[in-house]
Motif scaffolding. Structure first.
Motif, PDB file in Angstrom:
ATOM      1  N   THR A 125       0.650  -1.246   0.048  1.00  0.00           N
ATOM      2  CA  THR A 125       0.018   0.096  -0.186  1.00  0.00           C
ATOM      3  C   THR A 125       1.025   0.813  -0.126  1.00  0.00           C
ATOM      4  O   THR A 125       1.703   1.404   0.530  1.00  0.00           O
ATOM      5  CB  THR A 125      -0.727  -0.059   1.279  1.00  0.00           C
ATOM      6  OG1 THR A 125      -1.891  -1.225   0.572  1.00  0.00           O
ATOM      7  CG2 THR A 125      -1.800   1.277   0.986  1.00  0.00           C
ATOM      8  N   GLY A 130      -4.679   1.854  -1.795  1.00  0.00           N
ATOM      9  CA  GLY A 130      -5.250   0.532  -1.061  1.00  0.00           C
ATOM     10  C   GLY A 130      -5.383  -0.307  -2.285  1.00  0.00           C
ATOM     11  O   GLY A 130      -5.064  -1.493  -2.586  1.00  0.00           O
ATOM     12  N   THR A 131      -6.540  -0.205  -2.742  1.00  0.00           N
ATOM     13  CA  THR A 131      -7.621  -0.408  -3.067  1.00  0.00           C
ATOM     14  C   THR A 131      -6.950  -0.963  -5.008  1.00  0.00           C
ATOM     15  O   THR A 131      -6.725  -2.068  -5.208  1.00  0.00           O
ATOM     16  CB  THR A 131      -8.460   0.175  -2.967  1.00  0.00           C
ATOM     17  OG1 THR A 131      -9.144  -0.278  -1.955  1.00  0.00           O
ATOM     18  CG2 THR A 131     -10.205  -1.175  -3.789  1.00  0.00           C
ATOM     19  N   SER A 155       0.988   2.442   5.692  1.00  0.00           N
ATOM     20  CA  SER A 155      -0.327   1.700   6.163  1.00  0.00           C
ATOM     21  C   SER A 155       0.585   0.070   6.472  1.00  0.00           C
ATOM     22  O   SER A 155      -0.347  -1.063   6.074  1.00  0.00           O
ATOM     23  CB  SER A 155      -0.969   1.625   5.468  1.00  0.00           C
ATOM     24  OG  SER A 155      -2.321   0.298   6.219  1.00  0.00           O
ATOM     25  N   SER A 157       2.029  -3.469   8.487  1.00  0.00           N
ATOM     26  CA  SER A 157       1.726  -3.780   9.343  1.00  0.00           C
ATOM     27  C   SER A 157       3.360  -4.343  10.483  1.00  0.00           C
ATOM     28  O   SER A 157       4.066  -4.388   9.110  1.00  0.00           O
ATOM     29  CB  SER A 157       1.483  -5.448   9.772  1.00  0.00           C
ATOM     30  OG  SER A 157      -0.400  -4.657   9.148  1.00  0.00           O
ATOM     31  N   THR A 364     -10.951  -4.478   1.678  1.00  0.00           N
ATOM     32  CA  THR A 364     -11.995  -3.903   2.244  1.00  0.00           C
ATOM     33  C   THR A 364     -12.864  -5.186   1.943  1.00  0.00           C
ATOM     34  O   THR A 364     -12.849  -5.759   0.921  1.00  0.00           O
ATOM     35  CB  THR A 364     -12.171  -2.218   1.572  1.00  0.00           C
ATOM     36  OG1 THR A 364     -12.294  -2.361   0.320  1.00  0.00           O
ATOM     37  CG2 THR A 364     -11.638  -1.164   1.868  1.00  0.00           C
TER      38      THR A 364
HETATM   39  C1  LIG Z   1      -4.897  -2.811  10.537  1.00  0.00           C
HETATM   40  C2  LIG Z   1      -4.233  -2.877   9.189  1.00  0.00           C
HETATM   41  C3  LIG Z   1      -3.149  -3.700   8.193  1.00  0.00           C
HETATM   42  C4  LIG Z   1      -2.560  -3.066   7.487  1.00  0.00           C
HETATM   43  N1  LIG Z   1      -1.475  -3.858   6.547  1.00  0.00           N
HETATM   44  C5  LIG Z   1      -0.868  -3.772   6.122  1.00  0.00           C
HETATM   45  C6  LIG Z   1       0.453  -4.179   5.097  1.00  0.00           C
HETATM   46  O1  LIG Z   1       0.933  -5.206   5.921  1.00  0.00           O
HETATM   47  N2  LIG Z   1       0.774  -4.419   4.171  1.00  0.00           N
HETATM   48  C7  LIG Z   1       0.117  -3.622   3.236  1.00  0.00           C
HETATM   49  O2  LIG Z   1       1.037  -3.433   2.133  1.00  0.00           O
HETATM   50  N3  LIG Z   1      -0.945  -2.990   3.018  1.00  0.00           N
HETATM   51  C8  LIG Z   1      -2.028  -2.969   4.459  1.00  0.00           C
HETATM   52  N4  LIG Z   1      -2.724  -2.598   4.566  1.00  0.00           N
HETATM   53  C9  LIG Z   1      -4.030  -1.052   3.718  1.00  0.00           C
HETATM   54  C10 LIG Z   1      -5.072  -2.274   3.369  1.00  0.00           C
HETATM   55  O3  LIG Z   1      -4.734  -3.040   2.707  1.00  0.00           O
HETATM   56  C11 LIG Z   1      -5.260  -0.943   3.154  1.00  0.00           C
HETATM   57  O4  LIG Z   1      -5.536  -0.111   3.438  1.00  0.00           O
HETATM   58  C12 LIG Z   1      -6.315  -1.237   2.013  1.00  0.00           C
HETATM   59  O5  LIG Z   1      -6.215  -2.456   0.745  1.00  0.00           O
HETATM   60  C13 LIG Z   1      -7.584  -0.499   1.545  1.00  0.00           C
HETATM   61  O6  LIG Z   1      -6.957   0.825   0.750  1.00  0.00           O
HETATM   62  P1  LIG Z   1      -7.000   2.318   1.031  1.00  0.00           P
HETATM   63  O7  LIG Z   1      -6.809   2.441   2.674  1.00  0.00           O
HETATM   64  O8  LIG Z   1      -5.619   3.263   0.956  1.00  0.00           O
HETATM   65  O9  LIG Z   1      -8.542   2.414   1.175  1.00  0.00           O
HETATM   66  P2  LIG Z   1      -8.692   3.317  -0.752  1.00  0.00           P
HETATM   67  O10 LIG Z   1      -8.352   2.544  -2.036  1.00  0.00           O
HETATM   68  O11 LIG Z   1      -8.669   5.085  -0.431  1.00  0.00           O
HETATM   69  O12 LIG Z   1     -10.538   3.373  -0.470  1.00  0.00           O
HETATM   70  C14 LIG Z   1     -11.397   3.875   0.364  1.00  0.00           C
HETATM   71  C15 LIG Z   1     -12.751   3.702   0.581  1.00  0.00           C
HETATM   72  O13 LIG Z   1     -13.686   3.049  -1.235  1.00  0.00           O
HETATM   73  C16 LIG Z   1     -13.563   1.972  -1.262  1.00  0.00           C
HETATM   74  N5  LIG Z   1     -13.590   1.268  -2.746  1.00  0.00           N
HETATM   75  C17 LIG Z   1     -12.590   1.626  -3.638  1.00  0.00           C
HETATM   76  N6  LIG Z   1     -12.753   1.192  -4.820  1.00  0.00           N
HETATM   77  C18 LIG Z   1     -13.215   1.180  -4.795  1.00  0.00           C
HETATM   78  C19 LIG Z   1     -14.601  -0.031  -6.207  1.00  0.00           C
HETATM   79  N7  LIG Z   1     -13.362   0.138  -6.951  1.00  0.00           N
HETATM   80  N8  LIG Z   1     -15.724  -0.210  -5.220  1.00  0.00           N
HETATM   81  C20 LIG Z   1     -16.364   0.499  -4.215  1.00  0.00           C
HETATM   82  N9  LIG Z   1     -14.983   0.669  -3.445  1.00  0.00           N
HETATM   83  C21 LIG Z   1     -14.093   0.950  -3.464  1.00  0.00           C
HETATM   84  C22 LIG Z   1     -12.256   1.546  -0.290  1.00  0.00           C
HETATM   85  O14 LIG Z   1     -13.330   0.368  -0.216  1.00  0.00           O
HETATM   86  C23 LIG Z   1     -13.090   2.014   0.836  1.00  0.00           C
HETATM   87  O15 LIG Z   1     -13.689   1.446   1.951  1.00  0.00           O
HETATM   88  C24 LIG Z   1      -3.303  -2.608   6.155  1.00  0.00           C
HETATM   89  C25 LIG Z   1      -4.097  -1.541   6.644  1.00  0.00           C
HETATM   90  C26 LIG Z   1      -4.754  -1.920   8.113  1.00  0.00           C
HETATM   91  C27 LIG Z   1      -6.724  -1.355   7.965  1.00  0.00           C
END
Ligand SMILES: Cc1cc2nc3c(=O)[nH]c(=O)nc-3n(C[C@H](O)[C@H](O)[C@H](O)COP(=O)(O)OP(=O)(O)OC[C@H]3O[C@@H](n4cnc5c(N)ncnc54)[C@H](O)[C@@H]3O)c2cc1C
Length: 389
Positions: A125, A130-131, A155, A157, A364
């Motif tokens: 991420t 991250g999505t 983000s 871990s 997510t």
């Molecule tokens: C506890 C925890 C541990 C983690 N550990 C790691 C790790 O070890 N390594 C690592 O690389 N990452 C890690 N992450 C990151 C995690 O994988 C990302 O937070 C996650 O993939 C979501 O990305 P984002 O937070 O940037 O949300 P965003 O991508 O910004 O999305 C924001 C919101 O929009 C929604 N959304 C986005 N695109 C779409 C779509 N096409 N359709 C519908 N909804 C959509 C998402 O579901 C979310 O609700 C961790 C996160 C957490 C909370």
């Protein structure tokens, strides 16, 4: 269909269960206060073969099935959800290194991961999101026999306490998407690395944070897999990690349910144990059934994986359902304890905060459901960004 575990896996469960009861559960809240893992406990876990038994024997594992690692992480999660990150990262990062790294790198790193001596992290991420994970920007450029990395991973871990990170970096053109990403193993003591910790709601003993790479030099022998294949290799591990995540969350919910069922027979109101009131027991019965159903889906997913069968859809289903069902169950347990449940003295609030992080981490609910739809009806379920005019 046979729901019984074989004797070997049952013995592994017993070892994990005892370790969770004796070493993890009593210190669960203390580890949150300490804000990091106790390395002695981690090494003990490794010595018992409870970190990454699924790694190949030549690299320090025992070549156990995914099902066995599922059994282990469920028990570890029951004792301390956060220690389950050690299993998760060991299996996910270790699995990619075992399959795609140079044998010398795998021999250097994996026995230490399996032994609980080296804590790995996964760096995918980035701050912009991250999505849409393939759209990453951290850059790696060749310089002689080395690569030089610049950028930020967000983000992550264990960011502040990990010893090394499997990092996905862009080596292709800026618009090369998934096919322009290469994976590297980077020692986190390398010059040019800085790290931070976030002020998180839970999982404080894991510590989530950012890792900055400022001209970090990595020898080519630490490239994991072919150039341009890094994103694909890392993502291939996610179908496995998603089932493991679900099981550690459901293990945590199981701990709260067991404690809460017991409490309903001890706590009295209006002259009876509160278990006499269906308003108390029915929500617990529902939560218990949901936890059990989600757990079976997770094991089905692992069984499919172990058989070499497709399991992407099941993994996405349970990645959404496992943490969600677990949070709801723990919430119900907290409420069943009345005013005591709202106190930090009981572990339910911590379990709820910790599990909630995994409703987001590793994908997510939305992205999980997108995968289920894509696996069911194909590309019709995928929305593409409009081309720039
Ligand atoms: C506890 C925890 C541990 C983690 N550990 C790691 C790790 O070890 N390594 C690592 O690389 N990452 C890690 N992450 C990151 C995690 O994988 C990302 O937070 C996650 O993939 C979501 O990305 P984002 O937070 O940037 O949300 P965003 O991508 O910004 O999305 C924001 C919101 O929009 C929604 N959304 C986005 N695109 C779409 C779509 N096409 N359709 C519908 N909804 C959509 C998402 O579901 C979310 O609700 C961790 C996160 C957490 C909370």
């Amino acid at each position: 269909m046979d729901f019984a575990l074989d004797d070997v896996t049952e013995a592994v469960r017993e070892t994990a269960r005892r370790f969770a009861d004796e070493k993890l559960m009593p210190q669960y809240q203390a580890r949150e206060a300490a804000g990091r893992f106790d390395r002695d406990v981690l090494r003990e876990m490794g010595a018992l073969g409870l970190v990454a038994p699924d790694l190949p024997e030549e690299f320090g594992g025992v070549g156990a099935s995914g099902m066995t690692q599922g059994v282990v992480i469920e028990e570890i999660g029951r004792g301390d959800l956060n220690m389950g990150y050690v299993n998760l990262l060991g299996s996910l990062v270790g699995g990619v290194i075992a399959r795609f790294a140079e044998p010398q790198l795998a021999s250097d790193v994996l026995p230490k991961i399996a032994g609980g001596e080296l804590l790995p992290a996964l760096g995918l991420t980035e701050p912009r999101g991250g999505t849409d994970a393939a759209n990453l920007q951290l850059r790696a450029r060749r310089d002689g026999g080395d690569w030089v990395l610049d950028g930020e991973k967000a983000s992550i871990s264990c960011a502040a306490q990990a010893d090394g990170v499997l990092v996905a970096a862009r080596t292709g053109s800026p618009d090369s998407c998934a096919r322009g990403v290469t994976a590297f193993w980077v020692d986190l003591n390398t010059k040019g690395i800085t790290r931070s910790s976030y002020n998180d709601l839970g999982s404080l003993s894991v510590g989530r944070g950012s890792i900055w790479f400022d001209g970090v030099r990595v020898p080519d022998r630490q490239r994991v897999g072919d150039e341009g294949m890094g994103f694909i290799r890392v993502m291939q591990g996610f179908d496995y990690s998603r089932a493991l995540i679900a099981l550690k969350c459901l293990g945590s919910a199981r701990a709260s349910l067991d404690e809460t069922w017991a409490y309903t027979t001890e706590r009295e109101a209006f002259g009876s144990p509160i278990a006499a009131y269906q308003g108390v027991t029915f929500p617990l019965a529902e939560a218990d059934a949901q936890v059990r159903a989600a757990r079976l889906l997770a094991y089905e997913c692992l069984w499919l994986r172990d058989q070499g069968r497709p399991h992407t859809k099941e993994a996405a289903m349970v990645k959404w359902m496992g943490p969600k069902v677990a949070v709801d169950a723990i919430h119900q347990c907290l409420l069943t304890h009345g005013h005591l449940g709202y106190s930090r003295d009981l572990p339910h609030q911590q379990r709820m905060r910790d599990v909630m992080g995994l409703e987001i981490g590793d994908g997510t609910a939305q992205v999980s459901k997108l995968i289920v739809a894509r696996e069911t009806v194909g590309r019709a379920a995928v929305q593409y960004a409009k081309p720039k005019s």
